[in-house]
Structures are given as structure tokens and as C-alpha cells.
Design a protein around this motif. Structure first.
Motif, PDB file in Angstrom:
ATOM      1  N   VAL A 192     -38.979 -31.808 -29.420  1.00 25.38           N
ATOM      2  CA  VAL A 192     -38.610 -31.582 -30.823  1.00 25.38           C
ATOM      3  C   VAL A 192     -38.597 -30.096 -31.163  1.00 25.38           C
ATOM      4  O   VAL A 192     -37.719 -29.620 -31.895  1.00 25.38           O
ATOM      5  N   MET A 193     -39.546 -29.342 -30.619  1.00 30.04           N
ATOM      6  CA  MET A 193     -39.730 -27.963 -31.043  1.00 30.04           C
ATOM      7  C   MET A 193     -38.545 -27.029 -30.793  1.00 30.04           C
ATOM      8  O   MET A 193     -38.309 -26.122 -31.589  1.00 30.04           O
ATOM      9  N   PRO A 194     -37.766 -27.205 -29.726  1.00 24.83           N
ATOM     10  CA  PRO A 194     -36.583 -26.344 -29.580  1.00 24.83           C
ATOM     11  C   PRO A 194     -35.547 -26.531 -30.682  1.00 24.83           C
ATOM     12  O   PRO A 194     -34.568 -25.777 -30.734  1.00 24.83           O
ATOM     13  N   ARG A 195     -35.758 -27.523 -31.554  1.00 24.10           N
ATOM     14  CA  ARG A 195     -34.879 -27.679 -32.714  1.00 24.10           C
ATOM     15  C   ARG A 195     -35.029 -26.495 -33.644  1.00 24.10           C
ATOM     16  O   ARG A 195     -34.510 -26.512 -34.748  1.00 24.10           O
ATOM     17  N   ALA A 255     -33.217 -24.747 -40.060  1.00 21.81           N
ATOM     18  CA  ALA A 255     -33.080 -24.589 -38.609  1.00 21.81           C
ATOM     19  C   ALA A 255     -32.137 -23.442 -38.265  1.00 21.81           C
ATOM     20  O   ALA A 255     -31.356 -22.978 -39.096  1.00 21.81           O
ATOM     21  N   GLY A 256     -32.207 -22.993 -37.000  1.00 21.75           N
ATOM     22  CA  GLY A 256     -31.340 -21.928 -36.532  1.00 21.75           C
ATOM     23  C   GLY A 256     -30.373 -22.435 -35.487  1.00 21.75           C
ATOM     24  O   GLY A 256     -30.019 -23.613 -35.450  1.00 21.75           O
ATOM     25  N   GLY A 257     -29.954 -21.550 -34.576  1.00 20.75           N
ATOM     26  CA  GLY A 257     -28.999 -21.916 -33.554  1.00 20.75           C
ATOM     27  C   GLY A 257     -27.578 -21.915 -34.078  1.00 20.75           C
ATOM     28  O   GLY A 257     -27.318 -21.565 -35.232  1.00 20.75           O
ATOM     29  N   ILE A 258     -26.631 -22.312 -33.223  1.00 19.95           N
ATOM     30  CA  ILE A 258     -25.235 -22.361 -33.655  1.00 19.95           C
ATOM     31  C   ILE A 258     -24.981 -23.557 -34.555  1.00 19.95           C
ATOM     32  O   ILE A 258     -23.930 -23.639 -35.191  1.00 19.95           O
ATOM     33  N   LYS A 259     -25.892 -24.493 -34.622  1.00 19.33           N
ATOM     34  CA  LYS A 259     -25.880 -25.698 -35.430  1.00 19.33           C
ATOM     35  C   LYS A 259     -25.190 -26.849 -34.699  1.00 19.33           C
ATOM     36  O   LYS A 259     -24.215 -26.673 -33.974  1.00 19.33           O
ATOM     37  N   SER A 310     -34.618 -17.610 -27.887  1.00 18.13           N
ATOM     38  CA  SER A 310     -35.610 -18.017 -28.874  1.00 18.13           C
ATOM     39  C   SER A 310     -35.519 -17.161 -30.128  1.00 18.13           C
ATOM     40  O   SER A 310     -35.628 -17.666 -31.252  1.00 18.13           O
ATOM     41  N   ALA A 311     -35.307 -15.862 -29.960  1.00 16.46           N
ATOM     42  CA  ALA A 311     -35.190 -14.965 -31.113  1.00 16.46           C
ATOM     43  C   ALA A 311     -33.895 -15.225 -31.872  1.00 16.46           C
ATOM     44  O   ALA A 311     -33.898 -15.379 -33.104  1.00 16.46           O
ATOM     45  N   PHE A 312     -32.776 -15.277 -31.150  1.00 18.33           N
ATOM     46  CA  PHE A 312     -31.484 -15.462 -31.815  1.00 18.33           C
ATOM     47  C   PHE A 312     -31.403 -16.807 -32.531  1.00 18.33           C
ATOM     48  O   PHE A 312     -30.842 -16.907 -33.626  1.00 18.33           O
ATOM     49  N   ALA A 313     -31.955 -17.852 -31.924  1.00 16.34           N
ATOM     50  CA  ALA A 313     -31.910 -19.184 -32.526  1.00 16.34           C
ATOM     51  C   ALA A 313     -33.050 -19.406 -33.518  1.00 16.34           C
ATOM     52  O   ALA A 313     -33.218 -20.518 -34.018  1.00 16.34           O
ATOM     53  N   THR A 314     -33.827 -18.377 -33.794  1.00 17.80           N
ATOM     54  CA  THR A 314     -34.982 -18.408 -34.716  1.00 17.80           C
ATOM     55  C   THR A 314     -35.923 -19.548 -34.389  1.00 17.80           C
ATOM     56  O   THR A 314     -36.334 -20.314 -35.252  1.00 17.80           O
TER      57      THR A 314
END
Length: 446
Positions: free
Chosen positions: A274-277, A311-315, A386-390
Motif C-alpha cells: 500500500v505504501m508506494p501509493r 497522492a503523487g506520481g503520474i497518477k 521516491s522524491a519525485f512521486a512524493t
């Protein structure tokens, strides 16, 4: 004009400036001697990194949160997480509503740009809804955690409440800050700690538009919007596949899941899936995970959660649109269709732009890490993603990085929270709409 502040005309510029001001204010507060435990104040870099990580709801740290920061400093961090999770313009709109009970046109435009609201008429409802949903989920999660910390770990009532509130806010906002030096490794087999935090992370990662729609039409799935259907489907797929992947790879690793019993392995595997979300908590030692788990986590972090949330990432919507673009192209279809709806070509171009800009940011930054450090590719890629995807998960190298690379991570967190398109639009000197079409020609592709 010389001697005057530049006027921010584009909503993206206002949003970027708002986040920058919040980070600067947080940095100033964290540099106060009262914010640091012990003698003296925090250094400028430590304060800036922590403030950026909190406002951008990331969770990466260069100092130990529970021991380095005082109660005041931890309160500042908690406030920055909440403000960053709301969104700077959303938070500003709430303040305006509390003071004057109305929102001006410019505030509506900037709040709409930040919350991905499609119309200006419902901005007020969205802003107030964001606050209500956030506080409700955080309150319920905080209550469960506080009861568990108090009854299960003999924490005094004030301390139990503080732990509950801090971790609930950090979880719902997908921040990943924890008040234990090993994050949540001490509670790896405790479902009363791990599951409420995981559920808060998932809820925050769905995005506010999805939460609002589920509240109105929970029992009417056929009436759900295309966005909600994509988010729920993709979230379910990635949660199941991510948890199963981490659990399978780490099952026999004595440094992570290997020493746990079967229920403990399943709980820890689910939590770590779950946490990489984009949450960033960890209940097992991330630095001891198998390199294959790191790579799988990189993929999950890069994709992230849903738009218009914490949440972060590209979505997941961006990923889903591009996936079906490829699917349609392979099948030779002229249009991209999802759930009996056609996806507009503008959204396809936007998704492609987001992914390519994000890949460029991650690859370039990883290359810089490889040039200026002795860290392996897998470690460097993990930290940068990890930084870019917050997200905030770490292999343990962030605190020891040279100043230049820590500043690079700060920039990545900032760009990742706002989105590469928003930052690029804010930095653009001008925007023009072409009023004519050029002659068409088809280069060879593939």
C-alpha cells in the motif's frame, strides 16, 4: 516594470508561488531555536528539506523526526502536512470563506486549477468538501490509533492522542512522517496500527472527486463518472498486485518478512504494498529489501495514486489512459474507448506529456546521482523516484547525500507535488494559441 513584483496572471503561477511561500514560511519556523530539541536551531538545509517534504506531503527526511524536532517543531511539520494536503489555494480559499463567506473570481480560478474542478460554480462546495472529508477521515483514524497506543502500548493519554493525531494526518495526506525513528517497524504485526493507517492512505490516494462521487452515488455504479471508474479499477489492481508482489519476493528474506509468522507476513506484505501509493511509511526495513522489490516499488511509486487528492506520481488515470491508447493502437482502432466512453485526444496528449516529462526528470536526476555518488543504480533510482512521486520511502541514503543532491531532491519533491505540467506552465514566459494549421506530413514511426 522595474522595481515592482511580477504579476502572476496564470493560475498555475499562483499555485506554484503559493507552495513556494508555504515552504519558505515553514523553513523559517523550523529554523527557530524552539523548533529543535536541544541547544540551538536547525540548519537552513535541514529546515528547508523538512519543510518541503512536509508541504509536498512526501516524508523523506534528513534528520530523525522524533528526536531532532521539539514538540513545537513537530507541530509545525504536522501543520505543513495538513496545509500541503489540502492544497495551498484550497487552504487559502478556506480562510477567505471563514473571514468573508465568499470567494472572488481569481481565488476561484486558482482553487479550480489546484483541485481539478471543472466549473467555477462548484468551487466553494469542493473547497468545503475537501476540508470536511479530510477532517472526518483523520478524526476517525486518530481515534482508533490513540486508543491502540493508549491501551496496547501503555502510552499516557496526551501522548497517545498526539501519536494518533500525527499519524492519522500524515497517513491521510500520504505524507509518511512518523514519530518513531524506525517509522512503523515496531508495529509490523499489529493490525490495529497498520490497517487504520493503510486505509487512511488508500482513502487519501483516491482523490477528492472520487470520494465526493462515492458519497453521492455509492450504490449506483452505472452512474459513476469515467474518472471514478478508472481510479477504482486501477487502485484495486495495483493494491492487489503490489501487495502480492512484495509478499512473494520478500517471503523468505530474513531481514524483512522471513522471521514473521504467516499472518504477520501477509499483513506486512499488504502494508508494504500500500505504501508506494505515495505514503512512505514502512513496517519492514526498506534498505534490506530485495532489489527486485525495489524495482517493483519504483514502478508503483512512479504511477502513484489518483488526481486531485493527496497522492503523487503520474497518477493512475494517466497510466490507464496511456495503457488504453497502446491497446487501441495495437487493435487498429481509431479511438480510445474506456467503459463505453471515448477519451478525447487532448487528454491523450496531456497524459503523454506528463509521462515523458516525468520520465525525463527521474532519468536525469538518477544520472546525476550516479555521477556524483558511489551509490548503485537501484539505490539512486529508488531515492529519486521516491522524491519525485512524493512517497518518502528510502533505502537509507538521503541523510548522507551531499548538499547539492539534497537540493535536487527538494526540487523533485516540489515538481512532483505540483505536477510537471503545472510547473512548466508557471515557468512559461508566454502562452499563445495558434490560429491556423500548418500543412500536414507524416514521418515514419517505429
Amino acid at each position: 516594470m522595474t522595481g515592482r513584483w511580477p504579476r502572476l496572471r496564470h493560475p498555475a503561477q499562483v499555485v506554484v508561488a503559493g507552495f513556494a511561500v508555504a515552504i519558505a514560511a515553514g523553513t523559517g519556523l523550523l529554523m527557530l531555536p524552539v523548533a529543535k530539541a536541544g541547544v540551538g536551531g536547525a540548519g537552513a538545509l535541514e529546515a528547508l528539506f523538512t519543510s518541503t517534504s512536509a508541504v509536498c506531503v512526501t516524508g523523506l527526511v534528513v534528520v530523525d523526526t522524533p528526536s531532532y524536532w521539539s514538540g513545537f517543531g513537530q507541530t509545525v511539520i504536522l501543520t505543513l502536512i495538513q496545509v500541503g494536503g489540502f492544497g495551498i489555494m484550497t487552504f487559502a480559499s478556506v480562510l477567505v470563506l471563514l473571514i468573508s463567506n465568499r470567494i472572488g473570481l481569481r481565488a476561484r480560478l486558482t482553487a479550480a486549477a489546484e483541485t481539478k474542478t471543472l466549473g467555477l460554480g462548484d468551487v466553494r462546495a469542493v473547497v468545503t468538501g475537501v476540508v470536511k472529508v479530510s477532517l472526518l477521515v483523520e478524526a476517525v483514524t486518530a481515534l482508533v490509533l490513540a486508543l491502540r497506543f493508549g491501551t496496547g502500548y501503555d502510552e499516557p493519554l496526551p501522548r497517545a492522542v498526539w501519536l494518533g493525531v500525527f499519524h492519522a494526518v500524515s497517513a491521510f495526506n500520504n505524507a509518511g512522517f512518523a514519530l518513531h525513528s524506525d517509522s512503523l517497524m515496531g508495529f509490523v504485526t499489529d493490525p490495529w496500527i497498520c490497517l487504520p493507517i493503510a486505509l487512511a492512505v488508500i482513502t487519501g490516494g483516491l482523490g477528492f472527486p472520487v470520494l465526493f462521487e462515492l458519497r453521492r452515488r455509492l450504490r449506483k455504479p452505472p452512474e459513476w463518472s469515467l474518472h471514478t471508474k478508472i481510479v477504482l479499477l486501477a487502485t484495486g489492481v495495483f493494491l492487489v498486485s503490489g501487495s502480492a508482489f512484495i509478499t512473494a519476493i520478500e517471503w523468505s528474506n530474513p531481514a524483512t518478512l522471513g522471521t514473521l509468522n504467516v499472518p504477520g507476513k501477509l499483513l506486512a506484505g499488504f502494508f508494504q504494498g500500500v505504501m508506494p501509493r505515495t505514503a512512505g511509511f514502512n513496517s519492514i526495513d526498506t534498505s534490506e529489501m530485495n532489489p527486485a522489490s525495489w524495482l517493483g516499488t519504483d514502478v508503483l511509486m512512479f504511477i502513484g495514486g489518483a488526481s486531485a487528492g493527496t497522492a503523487g506520481g503520474i497518477k493512475v488515470t494517466t497510466f490507464a489512459v496511456l495503457f488504453f491508447v497502446i491497446y487501441a493502437e495495437i487493435r487498429g482502432e481509431g479511438a480510445v474507448n474506456l467503459f463505453h466512453r471515448r477519451v478525447h485526444s487532448d487528454l491523450q496528449r496531456q497524459a503523454l506529456t506528463v509521462v515523458l516529462l516525468s520520465v525525463a526528470a527521474v532519468v536525469t536526476s538518477t544520472l546525476v546521482f550516479m555521477v556524483f555518488t558511489d551509490h548503485r543504480l537501484d539505490q539512486s533510482l529508488f531515492e529519486v523516484t521516491s522524491a519525485f512521486a512524493t512517497v518518502g520511502l528510502s533505502t537509507g541514503i538521503t541523510a548522507d547525500l551531499p548538499t547539492g543532491l539534497q537540493l535536487l531532491l527538494i526540487a523533485l519533491m516540489f515538481i512532483g507535488r505540483l505536477g510537471p505540467i503545472t510547473v512548466a506552465s508557471a515557468l512559461a514566459l508566454r502562452q499563445r494559441v495558434r490560429l491556423y494549421d500548418l500543412p500536414e506530413e507524416r514521418p515514419v514511426i517505429g
